[in-house]
Design a protein around this motif. Structure first.
Motif, PDB file in Angstrom:
ATOM      1  N   ILE A 232       0.756  -1.426   0.369  1.00  0.00           N
ATOM      2  CA  ILE A 232      -0.281  -0.174   0.165  1.00  0.00           C
ATOM      3  C   ILE A 232       0.629   1.198   0.113  1.00  0.00           C
ATOM      4  O   ILE A 232       0.613   2.853  -0.487  1.00  0.00           O
ATOM      5  N   ALA A 233       2.267   1.283   0.484  1.00  0.00           N
ATOM      6  CA  ALA A 233       3.198   2.897   0.816  1.00  0.00           C
ATOM      7  C   ALA A 233       3.568   2.687  -0.720  1.00  0.00           C
ATOM      8  O   ALA A 233       3.274   3.798  -0.545  1.00  0.00           O
ATOM      9  N   GLU A 234       4.170   2.103  -0.950  1.00  0.00           N
ATOM     10  CA  GLU A 234       4.613   2.049  -2.413  1.00  0.00           C
ATOM     11  C   GLU A 234       3.088   2.184  -3.715  1.00  0.00           C
ATOM     12  O   GLU A 234       3.990   3.059  -4.666  1.00  0.00           O
ATOM     13  N   GLU A 235       2.149   1.886  -3.304  1.00  0.00           N
ATOM     14  CA  GLU A 235       0.948   2.657  -4.276  1.00  0.00           C
ATOM     15  C   GLU A 235       0.819   3.792  -4.116  1.00  0.00           C
ATOM     16  O   GLU A 235       0.529   4.190  -4.910  1.00  0.00           O
ATOM     17  N   LEU A 236       1.181   4.112  -3.080  1.00  0.00           N
ATOM     18  CA  LEU A 236      -0.045   5.725  -2.558  1.00  0.00           C
ATOM     19  C   LEU A 236       1.674   6.538  -3.077  1.00  0.00           C
ATOM     20  O   LEU A 236       1.155   7.980  -3.615  1.00  0.00           O
ATOM     21  N   VAL A 237       2.410   5.531  -2.826  1.00  0.00           N
ATOM     22  CA  VAL A 237       3.744   6.769  -3.339  1.00  0.00           C
ATOM     23  C   VAL A 237       4.039   6.692  -5.288  1.00  0.00           C
ATOM     24  O   VAL A 237       3.624   8.211  -6.028  1.00  0.00           O
ATOM     25  N   ASN A 238       3.359   5.709  -5.551  1.00  0.00           N
ATOM     26  CA  ASN A 238       2.757   5.602  -7.473  1.00  0.00           C
ATOM     27  C   ASN A 238       1.861   6.497  -7.743  1.00  0.00           C
ATOM     28  O   ASN A 238       1.982   7.237  -8.867  1.00  0.00           O
TER      29      ASN A 238
END
Length: 268
Positions: A232-238
């Motif tokens: 989730i953290a990576e997707e929010l940055v993306n």
């Protein structure tokens, strides 16, 4: 020219946002594999064009690539919940069409006829004990309601090697078959069909079968499930990056519009 260049960027940003949204929406979907959008630039020129003066004319979506990294393993305690600890896919048979499906979602149950199925009534495929998975044809995994002596089914166990064993009320155990795993030369070429299932395509190549814990095939963990590999953290940055990408292209169109209006006013 600048309008069409920026419009291609807007369309690509929208595609990227859609892919990221799909990943986030399936962050809790068992066996789901995240995807990423890959872009490519577009240039145009002829044999008479000075290579130092060639301008780009936008970008395009080159591919939407699936990431088959292993997701977190969650213990469930149910004997028919199976997780693959390495490479491989379970082979299923579509309950409606009979087509072959492949999945990493090992959330299985027994139906009223004793078949091992998933939530969409697709049947798990297994091999007879002693069969060579490279040449044998798999069959539906079915656990008889009673054994040869007439005693009722009491429980089921799946070993790390994929052997499915059913126990009965008289204390006896019958080996029903062995779960085989499929691998592909190019798993990113598999066609997504929903419910964490994939089908073979011309890009993936044909499946190769083997037993768990043999060669390149991962072992089975009974009583566990592989969760989505979405971070989730990576997707929010993306998501933030894709949003800025969209805004930048929209700003470029706005700037080009203002320049065009200024030129029109000068000529008038």
């Amino acid at each position: 020219m600048s309008f069409y260049t920026s419009i291609s960027g807007l369309k690509n940003a929208q595609t990227d946002l859609n892919v990221i949204s799909q990943n986030i929406a399936n962050a809790e979907t068992t066996g789901f594999k995240r995807s990423r959008t890959e872009f490519a630039d577009i240039v145009a020129g002829s044999a008479f064009t000075n290579p130092r003066n060639i301008q780009g004319i936008g970008s395009t979506v080159q591919s939407i690539t699936q990431n088959f990294a292993i997701g977190p393993i969650e213990q469930t305690g149910s004997a028919l919940d199976l997780a693959i600890s390495g490479d491989g896919f379970f082979q299923m048979k579509n309950g409606a069409t009979g087509d072959a499906l492949f999945t990493r979602n090992g959330s299985f149950t027994l139906d009223d006829q004793g078949f091992v199925t998933d939530g969409s009534n697709n049947r798990l495929q297994i091999f007879a004990i002693g069969d060579d998975p490279a040449t044998a044809t798999p069959v539906d995994a079915q656990i008889p309601a009673t054994n040869a002596a007439g005693f009722e089914f009491a429980g089921v166990v799946v070993g790390e090697d994929g052997v499915v064993s059913a126990t009965y009320a008289d204390g006896t155990t019958d080996k029903i078959g062995q779960v085989g795993l499929a691998t592909f030369l190019s798993p990113t070429g598999l066609k997504q069909v929903g419910s964490s299932n994939w089908e073979v395509s011309g890009l993936s190549g044909a499946p190769t079968f083997g037993y768990p814990n043999e060669g390149a095939y991962g072992g089975l963990i009974s009583g566990a499930l592989e969760l989505s590999n979405v971070d989730i953290a990576e997707e929010l940055v993306n998501l933030i990056t894709a949003q800025r990408y969209f805004q930048a292209n929209a700003k470029a169109i706005d700037t080009a519009t203002q320049i065009s209006q200024t030129i029109i006013q000068l000529r008038s």
